[in-house]
Design an enzyme around this catalytic site. Sequence first.
Site, PDB file in Angstrom:
ATOM      1  CG  HIS A 114     -15.300 -59.322  31.480  1.00  0.00           C
ATOM      2  ND1 HIS A 114     -15.661 -60.117  32.522  1.00  0.00           N
ATOM      3  CD2 HIS A 114     -15.077 -60.151  30.434  1.00  0.00           C
ATOM      4  CE1 HIS A 114     -15.675 -61.375  32.112  1.00  0.00           C
ATOM      5  NE2 HIS A 114     -15.321 -61.433  30.855  1.00  0.00           N
ATOM      6  CG  ASP A 151     -11.775 -62.868  29.727  1.00  0.00           C
ATOM      7  OD1 ASP A 151     -12.687 -62.956  30.554  1.00  0.00           O
ATOM      8  OD2 ASP A 151     -11.984 -62.778  28.502  1.00  0.00           O
ATOM      9  CG  ASP A 166     -17.747 -63.743  29.176  1.00  0.00           C
ATOM     10  OD1 ASP A 166     -18.719 -63.879  28.409  1.00  0.00           O
ATOM     11  OD2 ASP A 166     -16.573 -63.917  28.813  1.00  0.00           O
ATOM     12  CG  HIS A 187     -15.204 -67.092  32.381  1.00  0.00           C
ATOM     13  ND1 HIS A 187     -15.215 -66.080  33.298  1.00  0.00           N
ATOM     14  CD2 HIS A 187     -15.005 -66.499  31.187  1.00  0.00           C
ATOM     15  CE1 HIS A 187     -15.046 -64.919  32.690  1.00  0.00           C
ATOM     16  NE2 HIS A 187     -14.919 -65.152  31.405  1.00  0.00           N
TER      17      HIS A 187
END
Length: 1018
Positions: A275, A277, A387, A591
């Site tokens: 994950h 970002d 997320d 996001h």
Amino acid sequence: MRIGNLVSTRLGPRLFRRVAPLTVTAWEVPGEPVPFAEAVSQSFQPFSAGDRWSRPWGTTWFHVTGQVPEDWGHDGTTVQLLVDIGFSGLLPAFQAEALVYRPDGSIVKGIEPFNHVVDVDPAGGAEIDFYVEAASNPNMLEHFFVTTLASAAGGAPLPSGFASPRRADVLHLGDPATAGTDPIYTLRQVALVERDLAVDALLQDVSVLMGLLGQLDPASPRRAAIRHALERMCDILDPDDIATTVTPARSVLSDVLASPAHPSAHSIVAVGHAHLDSAWLWPTRETVRKAARTFSNVLTLMDADPGFVFAASSAQQFAWVKQFYPELFERIRERVHEGRFVPVGGMWVESDANMPGGEALVRQFLLGQNFFLREFGILSSEAWLPDSFGFTAAFPQIALSAGTDSFLTQKLSWNDTNRMPHHTFLWEGLDGSRIFTHFPPNDTYGSDLGAADLAKAQRQYAERGASNVSLTLFGWSDGGGGPTPEMLGAARRNGDLEGAPRVTLGSPSQFFAEARRTLPEPAVWYGEMYLEAHRGTYTSQARTKLGNRRSEHLLREAELWSATAAVRGLIDYPYGELESIWQTVLLQQFHDILPGSAIAWVHDEAEEHYRQVAVRLEELIGTAQRALAGHGTETVVFNAAPVIADAVTALGATVAGAPGPAVAPERTDSGYVLQNDRVVVRFDTTGLLVSFVDRNTGRDLIAPGEAASVLQIFRDIPAMFEAWDIDRSYQRSVTELRTPDSVEITDRDLLVRHSYGNSSVVQRYRLAGSDAEVQIETTVDWHEQEKLLKLAFPLDLRADQAASEIQFGHVLRPTFVNTTWDHARFETVAHRWVHVSEGGFGAVVANGSTYGHDITRSVRDDGGTTTLVRESLLRAPKYPDPEADQGVHVLRTSLGVAADVLHAASAGYRMNLPARAVDNADHGVEPVVSISAPSVYVEAVKLAEDRSGDLIVRLYEAAGTRVRSLIRPGFAFTTAWSTDLLERPVDEQKWHSPDSIELEFRPFQIVTLRITPERAKS
């Protein structure tokens, strides 16, 4: 305590039998990061442990050389390079990291806080020669711990490894201009170590068993057996002779480690994950390097463990690796073809799922899936947003039509009021599309595969009894890093272990296949999946949101007019330029960018990207419109919004005079009036909007005794996560701006000026001659801290529900509070408009860049009902960007009469797609496509991705009704057919010119047509 003490003070320190020094030299990069070849050509200077290196966001290259001692690498050991560039014991994603290269420029692996050794040639006398690119990324989470968690714990001490900087110092680290130039890290150690493999294995055995011990019933026989075995291990292990006794000590644990899991134990498919970002507490340029570190770590683990499978989303990150690390990308490609490195998601980035427009979400999939197909020969079958901050009801239809059949997230585990009732279920979208969905029941996308996480998954799995399998994502996350050897060791030991769930290393597709098999009739969740947290992300960083909204609509215009001109042979379609612009815009929808929850650096870059995008798109629009309009003496008005004329909706341009002026405001004894043939809008002497009368019905939109377009300022200090959250408590402290500094008529506008604190606001009211909406332009010079600015419209309507625009339609949400689900939904997202109505009479509040709203109702003393619609215009959070939303903003709103959602949608389109007048033109432009049904809208017109010259027309049903419609291309065509969002045929039906295309739409259905112009056959 005996076991823990033995492990931490005696066994752990013996993991490395011997340590040997190495020679280190260094070169600090004076500016932004440089490629390997440029770095290694510099003059490196001697460097030692204890020396400080690099300013915030800087880079230092270390050159490490030496030789493996002759007697190392034997008798159950291996040799490794250990690099400690100054790590703390905190989360790994938020501090220094590094990437190790060989002298030829090939990548070895990443160096992370909990994964900072590199295997080297263990042969005695082997040469050591590595370059280490170290990034001095500051720890932007310090503020969170310093000001939030510590105070919540009543002044508890900070975690080990944390300094106690002043809040302002930490916050300003997010901007390189204010971050400072002093070095922030100290090199602790660069050395060769001889790792004892038996000690390593025993440490992992003990870790798994100690974790399991903590999850078992204190009275269980299994717990007693494990404890007894661990005590025997302590008896056998001689602290003075670890090397000789470690193997016998391990052997006494073999039976408890070999005892199989209970037949009914929960089954977990463990998928490696990171994950990463695409931006957050670091800029996108650092994400490029984080991707290289993470992916190289993963490839190293795959070399050691052939059963290890890793899933990574975001085509953008793969594209970065291909561009900047081509050798690494080729290694990834090999593992993808083996099925072990699995691209998931099918999207360009893990975008926000609330605020991107419908066509933007389509392009997330179109660009992402096309990249995966082009580079790897595959399409992702799993949509993947672990997320993102809530999920639009339009998502199932979009995801299914983009080639995926499953969806994974875990974010709704963050709900602050209600718990989602399912972990494996069918999610039904707005149009009836259903996608198979899973939430990992351990509530994380970054498990360490420890006993607590595994037990939580087993304990919380909502479908137990009906099904017994869930998915766990393991690996250090948020800032990347991914799985570690210790996590894989835990997976192997927990494969079939009594007292624990069964753990199998596998892929997402393997999990979803097993979940479908074991749960053939899953429960159904209908509609949006609203996250009961992070409600402030609809409003934070208003300039980023304005840039997104404007870019989406400029792209619509650029594609529409370029495609119209191209199919008529007037220009060459700008495929490459448009794709490049889309990639930029889609990246900004990540996001933590579009929601406004990143550091200042990220948002400064986003605003600059949007500025450049606007310039490029205006040029494309101008080129296409000039080609279409020709040269002459006329004025041609181009309109990219759906316009209904003669019962046909069309997108075209007509010869017309200049757009008519707004009506002039009138001054009266009681205030001011704006009026035309449709509405009368009255203001009192203080400039408050006190009446809005629809001439057709005689009804006043404004509730008795109230004023609309009132600016309200609230205290906005959430308990946690400042940029993310709005807490319900904000409602209890409000200041209304009802006493202006001045009211004046300027030309054809009514201007009302206010001041508050250090800020000033100018509200400009305008009414066009033919509109049923008054335009409200709010210019705010905003210099408040931790405040929320709303614009309030109390309306004389009894509306049980509000219609809010989302992608390809709208959702209906109650205006009342009956349940805890209603109670938690106190701030919601809408795109261009909201509509509230009472029978056949209603109101629209449209906007130009605002997403956050709250809509409630109350009963007055006179028995009437006031429905209150409020837009959230601005916030002023201080973390992670202390300057968030400071400065000048221009926000556009309209209030008008709208009988139904189609009238509301029309107002929203017109505000965001104003007509463009082109002078010195020759003729109007026939619409490239016309639609017979008023509720069917054209969302996009473009040329096909394969550059064939075929026209793509994306339509959707907007009213929520079943309807038949004729679609008439404005050009000669040979063939037309329906496709999915990836532009692949969906059925055998085709239409041939001169036949019109007749389609039946179900409510909110998206339809994509592919049309081959006749000229393409010449």
